[in-house]
Design an enzyme around this catalytic site. Structure first.
Site, PDB file in Angstrom:
ATOM      1  N   LYS A  18      -9.579   9.096  15.629  1.00 28.44           N
ATOM      2  CA  LYS A  18     -10.678   8.175  15.877  1.00 28.44           C
ATOM      3  C   LYS A  18     -11.168   8.336  17.311  1.00 28.44           C
ATOM      4  O   LYS A  18     -10.479   8.915  18.158  1.00 28.44           O
ATOM      5  CB  LYS A  18     -10.226   6.734  15.633  1.00 28.44           C
ATOM      6  CG  LYS A  18      -9.949   6.415  14.176  1.00 28.44           C
ATOM      7  CD  LYS A  18      -9.633   4.933  13.999  1.00 28.44           C
ATOM      8  CE  LYS A  18      -9.401   4.578  12.543  1.00 28.44           C
ATOM      9  NZ  LYS A  18      -9.129   3.124  12.354  1.00 28.44           N
ATOM     10  N   LYS A  74      -9.321 -11.745   3.910  1.00 28.78           N
ATOM     11  CA  LYS A  74      -9.947 -10.436   3.745  1.00 28.78           C
ATOM     12  C   LYS A  74     -10.913 -10.439   2.565  1.00 28.78           C
ATOM     13  O   LYS A  74     -11.951  -9.773   2.603  1.00 28.78           O
ATOM     14  CB  LYS A  74      -8.878  -9.361   3.554  1.00 28.78           C
ATOM     15  CG  LYS A  74      -9.466  -7.949   3.558  1.00 28.78           C
ATOM     16  CD  LYS A  74      -8.415  -6.897   3.819  1.00 28.78           C
ATOM     17  CE  LYS A  74      -9.062  -5.528   4.017  1.00 28.78           C
ATOM     18  NZ  LYS A  74      -8.079  -4.489   4.376  1.00 28.78           N
ATOM     19  N   ASP A 130      -4.850  -2.371   0.482  1.00 26.94           N
ATOM     20  CA  ASP A 130      -3.790  -2.418   1.492  1.00 26.94           C
ATOM     21  C   ASP A 130      -2.996  -3.719   1.424  1.00 26.94           C
ATOM     22  O   ASP A 130      -2.471  -4.187   2.430  1.00 26.94           O
ATOM     23  CB  ASP A 130      -4.379  -2.220   2.891  1.00 26.94           C
ATOM     24  CG  ASP A 130      -5.316  -3.364   3.294  1.00 26.94           C
ATOM     25  OD1 ASP A 130      -5.767  -4.121   2.400  1.00 26.94           O
ATOM     26  OD2 ASP A 130      -5.613  -3.506   4.498  1.00 26.94           O
ATOM     27  N   GLU A 160      -0.559   1.232   0.445  1.00 27.32           N
ATOM     28  CA  GLU A 160      -1.022   1.992   1.605  1.00 27.32           C
ATOM     29  C   GLU A 160       0.196   2.528   2.358  1.00 27.32           C
ATOM     30  O   GLU A 160       1.093   1.765   2.732  1.00 27.32           O
ATOM     31  CB  GLU A 160      -1.855   1.117   2.541  1.00 27.32           C
ATOM     32  CG  GLU A 160      -2.385   1.907   3.734  1.00 27.32           C
ATOM     33  CD  GLU A 160      -3.076   1.030   4.767  1.00 27.32           C
ATOM     34  OE1 GLU A 160      -4.265   1.256   5.039  1.00 27.32           O
ATOM     35  OE2 GLU A 160      -2.409   0.124   5.309  1.00 27.32           O
ATOM     36  N   LYS A 211       0.840  -8.488   2.450  1.00 29.12           N
ATOM     37  CA  LYS A 211      -0.104  -9.480   2.951  1.00 29.12           C
ATOM     38  C   LYS A 211       0.278 -10.872   2.456  1.00 29.12           C
ATOM     39  O   LYS A 211       0.660 -11.043   1.301  1.00 29.12           O
ATOM     40  CB  LYS A 211      -1.529  -9.158   2.506  1.00 29.12           C
ATOM     41  CG  LYS A 211      -2.232  -8.082   3.313  1.00 29.12           C
ATOM     42  CD  LYS A 211      -3.693  -7.994   2.951  1.00 29.12           C
ATOM     43  CE  LYS A 211      -4.409  -6.924   3.754  1.00 29.12           C
ATOM     44  NZ  LYS A 211      -4.368  -7.159   5.217  1.00 29.12           N
ATOM     45  N   ARG A 226      14.932  11.000   2.467  1.00 24.60           N
ATOM     46  CA  ARG A 226      15.699  10.982   3.717  1.00 24.60           C
ATOM     47  C   ARG A 226      17.142  11.404   3.482  1.00 24.60           C
ATOM     48  O   ARG A 226      17.686  12.260   4.199  1.00 24.60           O
ATOM     49  CB  ARG A 226      15.650   9.574   4.317  1.00 24.60           C
ATOM     50  CG  ARG A 226      16.446   9.417   5.619  1.00 24.60           C
ATOM     51  CD  ARG A 226      16.674   7.950   5.905  1.00 24.60           C
ATOM     52  NE  ARG A 226      17.446   7.324   4.822  1.00 24.60           N
ATOM     53  CZ  ARG A 226      17.279   6.061   4.440  1.00 24.60           C
ATOM     54  NH1 ARG A 226      16.393   5.284   5.023  1.00 24.60           N
ATOM     55  NH2 ARG A 226      18.023   5.569   3.448  1.00 24.60           N
TER      56      ARG A 226
END
Length: 236
Positions: free
Chosen positions: A140, A81, A100, A167, A73, A53
């Site tokens: 999708k 999960k 992830d 991710e 997470k 950036r």
């Protein structure tokens, strides 16, 4: 990292568990160390993005990144999960099957920025691409668009180098707005969304895609292509 027996027992059994204070501390410390590796990996990606950036701002007087968000997470979310996916509740299995745990999202102005930043990030020789799902090229069925990539980066600890998957999601502003609205609707209806709302969401996704294209044409009309440092041309 060695497997923690308390973790395995706690994540795989519904029976009442009696743990000593020392076992609880060990379980907590093992999980914190495990998640810390992913936090460091996430920070590595964030640093690379910040460099790109700032370099773009200096070289091209243009910032292709609107904003960056990241998340790690929680322990509860990760263990939930693990159970849903049927993953063996040990750190080695979690590392292999759940990619992830750490996530970074880049929101850009235009689709061209999405692909440009993906290329610039993945061309770096210490970044390994593990998986790519291009939901921009192939959205999708519900209209969702985004570019998802699992990128592995090195993290250097006092114990040595480890490879950490992160991710990374790339979206335009319009894609991000739509995805945020979809998430709120699915949460509101506990995933049982009425068909008429699903149809409206799909129409909104098509409208967002059209807006992306129109805004990109306007942007190109204003700025045009600009030379890149290595002699190639990059569309700004």
């Amino acid at each position: 990292m060695a497997t923690s027996a308390p973790l395995a027992h706690a994540a795989s059994s519904d029976d009442p568990i009696t743990l000593s204070a020392s076992q609880l501390r060990t379980m907590r410390d093992d999980m914190q160390r495990f998640l810390l590796e992913y936090r460091f990996g996430m920070q590595e990606i964030e640093t690379k993005i910040a460099i790109l950036r700032d370099e773009f701002l200096l070289t091209h007087d243009y910032n292709p990144i609107e904003h960056v968000t990241s998340r790690l997470k929680s322990t509860d979310s990760l263990l939930d999960k693990v159970q849903r996916k049927g993953v063996e509740p040990d750190f080695a299995s979690i590392r292999r099957h759940i990619t992830d745990i750490a996530g970074v999202r880049l929101t850009c102005s235009f689709t061209t920025d999405v692909y440009r930043l993906f290329d610039l990030l993945t061309e770096q020789d210490d970044v390994r691409v593990l998986e790519v799902k291009d939901y921009i090229a192939e959205p999708k069925a519900n209209g969702y668009k985004s570019l998802h990539a699992i990128l592995e980066v090195p993290v250097f600890l006092s114990t040595g180098r480890i490879a950490v998957p992160v991710e990374v999601q790339f979206r335009t502003i319009a894609m991000d707005f739509w995805a945020s609205l979809e998430h709120k609707i699915y949460y509101k209806f506990d995933t049982r969304v009425p068909p008429e709302l699903l149809a409206s969401l799909k129409d909104a996704a098509d409208t967002a895609a059209e807006l992306d294209e129109r805004m990109l044409r306007l942007h190109r009309a204003i700025r045009g292509p600009a030379p890149r440092g290595n002699g190639r041309v990059v569309e700004l």
